[in-house]
Write an enzyme that holds these catalytic residues in place. Structure first.
Site, mmCIF file in Angstrom:
data_model
loop_
_atom_site.group_PDB
_atom_site.id
_atom_site.type_symbol
_atom_site.label_atom_id
_atom_site.label_comp_id
_atom_site.label_asym_id
_atom_site.label_seq_id
_atom_site.Cartn_x
_atom_site.Cartn_y
_atom_site.Cartn_z
ATOM 1 N N TYR A 1 0.804 -1.214 0.000
ATOM 2 C CA TYR A 1 0.000 0.000 0.000
ATOM 3 C C TYR A 1 0.838 1.265 0.000
ATOM 4 C CZ TYR A 1 -5.028 -0.544 0.098
ATOM 5 O OH TYR A 1 -6.331 -0.715 -0.261
ATOM 6 N N LYS B 1 1.808 -14.326 4.784
ATOM 7 C CA LYS B 1 2.149 -15.269 3.718
ATOM 8 C C LYS B 1 3.663 -15.520 3.826
ATOM 9 C CE LYS B 1 0.930 -17.506 -0.112
ATOM 10 N NZ LYS B 1 -0.131 -18.510 -0.240
ATOM 11 N N ASP C 1 -4.240 -17.264 2.703
ATOM 12 C CA ASP C 1 -5.212 -17.982 1.865
ATOM 13 C C ASP C 1 -6.028 -18.954 2.709
ATOM 14 O OD1 ASP C 1 -2.661 -19.035 2.132
ATOM 15 O OD2 ASP C 1 -2.664 -20.103 0.235
ATOM 16 N N ASP D 1 -6.918 -5.065 3.958
ATOM 17 C CA ASP D 1 -7.871 -4.465 3.034
ATOM 18 C C ASP D 1 -8.833 -5.538 2.524
ATOM 19 O OD1 ASP D 1 -8.911 -2.509 1.270
ATOM 20 O OD2 ASP D 1 -7.638 -3.254 -0.353
#
Ligand code: NAD
Length: 331
Positions: free
Chosen positions: A123, A170, A203, A227
């Site tokens: 971001y 992740k 995920d 987000d």
């Protein structure tokens, strides 16, 4: 008397902020509103969607109540929302998602809080073209920002009687960036023995949230995952019309719904004011107006539960202002 900077915003923003203001005023909280315009509407006049007077007002009042602002996709100016969060160092984006009786959802017992890091990650928007056919974006994760966001999430859990914090990442693939976030999260959470801590790969987290959201409590994560996951959580509890948000920094805070400016509904008195009203509840809690916050939340829950004066997204036919007026009347 509290001074609050009011930014009506773009698209449906002016409608939802006016609706929320009606409800807050019905609760009798003494607020002086400093209304300032930002976004698309002032772009032509000032050459920027974020004129200096907006930041000056926010630096003075230290509390903002903000409707959504449009960010053009692909080209055009960068996000005013991101700039505001960065300029005021509003590092923690807090987005509670809970089920209210009366809202049709496949889930009954969702009560989640997404704590999203607000200042870095992809971001930061540090990207460039590499020749005409490739583009590169740089993902920044720092120890300092990771430490303070995880600490914020743990402190939030303690002060809101919540029992578990889940770090989302992740780190299996991004071993440096998300690896650092996870390492810091484990260290910080280790200093809160009263809080259960665990981590999930993003995920898998998304699948788990869809299958068994009741297992989760406070979720803390870097900016981009925050987000996306907060919109997923909004979907679990009835959609973007009902999910509030707060951007908190050390010396200032800006309260705004999770949803965007919904330009296709602008000027139609159609969208749900609940997300903005509940953002107002978060603001009143921040201002120490606990009693007014509780009355507004209860009135909102009651109007939703009755289902008579609710907007289209909750299965009703009431307009934005009619729903707000019903809530204000209950307050
Ligand atoms: P959006 O949240 O504006 O709308 C997506 C859909 O969600 C809408 O079409 C509508 O069906 C539903 N929805 C949203 N708010 C609702 C409400 N209050 N009541 C009922 N239904 C509602 O997302 P978008 O269309 O992707 O984005 C529009 C603009 O908003 C973009 O320019 C985007 O950059 C901006 N945006 C701003 C913020 C912010 O100011 N913090 C946040 C997200 C998006």
């Amino acid at each position: 008397m509290h001074a609050v900077t009011l930014i009506p915003g773009d698209g449906t923003g002016p409608e939802v902020t006016a609706a929320a203001r009606l409800v807050i005023e019905a609760a009798g909280v003494p607020i002086t509103w400093e209304e300032v315009q930002a976004g698309e509407a002032v772009m032509a006049k000032y050459g920027t969607p974020l004129p200096d007077y907006v930041l000056e007002s926010l630096r003075r009042t230290r509390v903002g109540f903000k409707g959504p602002l449009t960010t053009p996709v692909g080209t055009g100016f960068r996000s005013v929302n991101v700039a505001l969060r960065r300029e005021l160092d509003l590092y923690a984006n807090v987005r509670p998602a809970r089920t209210y009786a009366g809202i049709k959802s496949r889930y009954e017992q969702v009560d989640l809080v997404v704590v999203r890091e607000n200042t870095e990650d992809l971001y930061a928007g540090i990207e460039h073209m590499v020749g005409p056919d490739a583009a590169e974006s740089i993902k920044i994760i720092t120890r300092r920002a990771s430490e303070r966001i995880v600490r914020y999430a743990c402190e939030y859990a303690v002060s809101h009687q919540r029992h578990k914090v889940t770090a989302v990442h992740k780190a299996n693939i991004m071993k440096c960036t998300d690896g650092l976030f996870l390492e810091v999260a484990r260290q910080v959470a280790g200093t809160y023995p009263q809080i259960e801590f665990e981590d999930r790969i993003v995920d898998n987290m998304c699948m788990q949230l869809v299958q068994k959201p009741e297992r989760y409590d406070v979720l803390v994560m870097p900016n981009l995952y925050g987000d996306i996951v907060s919109d997923l959580c909004a979907g679990l509890v009835g959609g973007l019309g009902v999910v509030p948000g707060a951007n908190i920094g050390a010396g200032a805070a800006v309260f705004e719904p999770v949803h965007g400016s919904s330009p296709k509904y602008a000027g139609q008195d159609k969208v749900n004011p609940t997300a903005m009203i509940l953002s107002g509840v978060m603001m009143l809690e921040y201002l120490g107006e606990w009693e007014a916050a509780r009355r507004i939340e209860e009135a909102t829950a009651a109007v939703i539960r009755e289902g008579k004066t609710v907007t289209y997204d909750l299965g009703g036919s009431a307009g934005t202002m009619a729903m707000a007026a019903a809530i204000a009347a209950r307050v």
